[in-house]
Design a protein around this motif. Structure first.
Motif, mmCIF file in Angstrom:
data_model
loop_
_atom_site.group_PDB
_atom_site.id
_atom_site.type_symbol
_atom_site.label_atom_id
_atom_site.label_comp_id
_atom_site.label_asym_id
_atom_site.label_seq_id
_atom_site.Cartn_x
_atom_site.Cartn_y
_atom_site.Cartn_z
ATOM 1 N N THR A 16 6.467 -9.578 -3.242
ATOM 2 C CA THR A 16 5.024 -9.396 -3.462
ATOM 3 C C THR A 16 4.501 -8.122 -2.794
ATOM 4 N N ALA A 17 4.953 -7.842 -1.565
ATOM 5 C CA ALA A 17 4.459 -6.639 -0.871
ATOM 6 C C ALA A 17 4.818 -5.385 -1.677
ATOM 7 N N GLY A 18 6.052 -5.341 -2.181
ATOM 8 C CA GLY A 18 6.485 -4.188 -2.981
ATOM 9 C C GLY A 18 5.685 -4.084 -4.275
ATOM 10 N N TRP A 19 5.509 -5.210 -4.945
ATOM 11 C CA TRP A 19 4.755 -5.195 -6.203
ATOM 12 C C TRP A 19 3.346 -4.642 -5.982
ATOM 13 N N ILE A 20 2.691 -5.106 -4.911
ATOM 14 C CA ILE A 20 1.302 -4.653 -4.702
ATOM 15 C C ILE A 20 1.287 -3.179 -4.306
ATOM 16 N N ALA A 21 2.274 -2.759 -3.496
ATOM 17 C CA ALA A 21 2.321 -1.339 -3.122
ATOM 18 C C ALA A 21 2.438 -0.477 -4.387
ATOM 19 N N HIS A 22 3.265 -0.916 -5.325
ATOM 20 C CA HIS A 22 3.433 -0.147 -6.570
ATOM 21 C C HIS A 22 2.189 -0.229 -7.445
ATOM 22 N N TRP A 23 1.580 -1.395 -7.489
ATOM 23 C CA TRP A 23 0.360 -1.542 -8.297
ATOM 24 C C TRP A 23 -0.730 -0.605 -7.755
ATOM 25 N N ASN A 24 -0.852 -0.571 -6.403
ATOM 26 C CA ASN A 24 -1.820 0.321 -5.753
ATOM 27 C C ASN A 24 -1.542 1.776 -6.073
ATOM 28 N N GLU A 25 -0.252 2.142 -5.939
ATOM 29 C CA GLU A 25 0.127 3.537 -6.180
ATOM 30 C C GLU A 25 -0.172 3.923 -7.630
ATOM 31 N N MET A 26 0.110 2.988 -8.540
ATOM 32 C CA MET A 26 -0.100 3.250 -9.964
ATOM 33 C C MET A 26 -1.582 3.408 -10.287
ATOM 34 N N ILE A 27 -2.389 2.468 -9.758
ATOM 35 C CA ILE A 27 -3.807 2.441 -10.134
ATOM 36 C C ILE A 27 -4.561 3.639 -9.534
ATOM 37 N N ASN A 37 -6.110 -7.790 -14.597
ATOM 38 C CA ASN A 37 -6.362 -8.426 -13.302
ATOM 39 C C ASN A 37 -5.073 -8.396 -12.456
ATOM 40 N N PRO A 38 -5.153 -7.938 -11.186
ATOM 41 C CA PRO A 38 -3.930 -7.776 -10.390
ATOM 42 C C PRO A 38 -3.171 -9.078 -10.121
ATOM 43 N N TYR A 39 -3.887 -10.212 -10.039
ATOM 44 C CA TYR A 39 -3.182 -11.479 -9.817
ATOM 45 C C TYR A 39 -2.342 -11.816 -11.063
ATOM 46 N N ALA A 40 -2.886 -11.494 -12.229
ATOM 47 C CA ALA A 40 -2.137 -11.710 -13.475
ATOM 48 C C ALA A 40 -0.939 -10.751 -13.533
ATOM 49 N N CYS A 41 -1.109 -9.531 -13.004
ATOM 50 C CA CYS A 41 0.013 -8.573 -12.974
ATOM 51 C C CYS A 41 1.159 -9.128 -12.136
ATOM 52 N N ILE A 42 0.814 -9.710 -10.987
ATOM 53 C CA ILE A 42 1.862 -10.249 -10.101
ATOM 54 C C ILE A 42 2.514 -11.465 -10.755
ATOM 55 N N ALA A 43 1.725 -12.266 -11.478
ATOM 56 C CA ALA A 43 2.317 -13.411 -12.192
ATOM 57 C C ALA A 43 3.345 -12.905 -13.209
#
Ligand code: CMC
Length: 393
Positions: free
Chosen positions: A353-364, A211-217
């Motif tokens: 947070t913006a960087g983390w989500i950008a990387h999560w998006n790129e990865m997924i 879950n992406p919220y858990a990834c950010i945690a």
């Protein structure tokens, strides 16, 4: 077979291809999506940069207005999160609370979430960017026993974050424009930094399709450490401990002592072997904000400058290419604008947070992505027969 190349700390291993952030450690260059950090800081606000990191280009006026609308739409958290917050010790560190509360968002947004659907991922990004300042401010207000302040959608992102941190119900709230500008600069330079420990953590946890919220945690947990995001808190603690300029040489001596694990917080970087470009840009904003807040003669700043001067002229620091890093000046700016020490790393988490989500998006969305599963060199015991309890010595 267990045979592998040992790379402790992944100092020499690329873990992905990325088109988000470019870092050149020898020349001290940092660019987001090709744009230099200096130009971004001077000409954009945090939401422009968040959009840039997420989408690859700076937003058109129409895209910016829509983004701003979406972020404000999601800025409140479910009121049930307040019950969750109240379960924490009243003096809990805001990073502990942020870790827990961000993880708890996954309890609200899990069923039906398709991480391979672009629209679903977009809402994840909006929710996280919108709610993170609210959560950070809730954690802070709770820790000092003040009522939480709800987000105000008439304010820009940075001003709203400041009002949630500083406003109280009993008096009108005023913003200092120089403070908003400097805080905006801090948030922008902290927004991404390619494969640092916390971003790698987010990618690593996300690679199992969690879950992406858990990834950010998980990213927040990684950022908390004193060698990573916790260093800005460490810089201020160091300056407070030093107390006055005459004591600086003793601290430098201690930092150089091989038998002492003590490190000078805010100095050194894994990648930058020259002045950290983020520290360079923040230095400017630091002077501006000190002037605007009437704190130009602040003894702490004088001490920081002297510490920097002595370290930059010391052979130990020169030989090891240890220069001030981002945390050195961000700490001073945050202190000047009144952000309490306990919130230094929490505000960093909001920015990253913006960087983390950008990387999560790129990865997924990377067709080549694989679950992160490093190997190890086993150095333990060879095979041995089981020993029954009575025969154990
Ligand atoms: N004070 C004293 N000595 C230091 C420092 C320091 N701040 N940083 C590195 N060194 C020495 C270290 O002892 C080692 O010496 P030697 O070669 O004689 O053993 C040498 O410099 C290389 O250090 P390293 O630990 O091998 O380098 P690294 O790339 O693994 O560590 C670092 C990078 C940032 C963890 C480290 O420089 C450090 O601990 N700095 C202080 C904490 C800090 O400011 N962190 C914020 C980093 S920037 C923002 C972020 O990432 O969040």
């Amino acid at each position: 077979t267990g045979v592998c190349t040992l790379d402790i700390g992944l100092m020499n291993t690329g873990i992905c291809k990325s088109s988000i952030t470019y870092v050149n450690g020898d020349e001290g260059i940092l660019r987001y999506r090709g744009y230099s950090i200096d130009e971004l800081v001077d000409n954009s606000d945090y939401l422009d940069v968040a959009w840039l990191l997420l989408n690859g280009d700076l937003p058109t006026p129409g895209q910016k207005a829509e983004f701003q609308h979406n972020i404000t739409y999601h800025s409140m958290v479910n009121e049930q999160m307040v019950f969750f917050l109240r379960g924490f010790r009243r003096d809990a560190h805001p990073m502990a609370v942020m870790c827990g509360m961000t993880g708890a968002l996954s309890a609200f947004y899990h069923d039906g979430l398709d991480i391979f659907n672009a629209d679903d991922r977009k809402i994840v990004a909006h929710r996280l960017i919108a709610k993170m300042p609210t959560i950070a401010a809730m954690a802070y207000k709770y820790s000092i026993g003040q009522p939480m302040v709800y987000p105000r959608n008439d304010l820009d992102y940075v001003s709203n974050f400041m009002q949630m941190l500083f406003a109280v119900p009993c008096e009108p709230f005023k913003l200092n424009p120089a403070g908003v500008r400097a805080f905006n600069a801090v948030l922008i330079v902290q927004a991404d930094h390619e494969q640092n420990a916390s971003t790698f953590t987010v990618r690593s946890v996300g690679s199992s399709r969690a879950n992406p919220y858990a990834c950010i945690a998980a990213g927040i947990a990684s950022l908390w450490g004193p060698l990573h995001g916790g260093a800005n808190e460490g810089v201020l603690q160091t300056l407070n401990e030093i107390g006055s300029i005459e004591n600086i040489p003793a601290v430098i001596k201690r930092a150089k002592d091989k038998n002492d694990p003590y490190r000078l917080m805010g100095f050194g970087h894994r990648v930058y072997k020259t002045y950290d470009p983020r520290a360079k840009v923040l230095r400017r904003y630091c002077y501006e904000v000190l002037e605007a807040y009437g704190k130009k003669d602040d003894p702490l700043l004088k001490m920081a400058l002297e510490l920097e001067r002595i370290a930059l002229n010391d052979d130990f620091f020169i030989e090891r290419k240890l220069y001030p890093n981002v945390d050195f000046y961000s700490g001073l700016i945050l202190k000047t604008i009144g952000i309490p020490l306990s919130m230094f790393t929490a505000q960093f988490a909001v920015a990253r947070t913006a960087g983390w989500i950008a990387h999560w998006n790129e990865m997924i969305t990377d067709p080549a992505v694989k679950i992160v599963r490093p190997r190890q060199l086993y150095v333990g015991s060879d095979f041995r027969p089981f020993v029954p309890p009575a025969e154990r010595t």
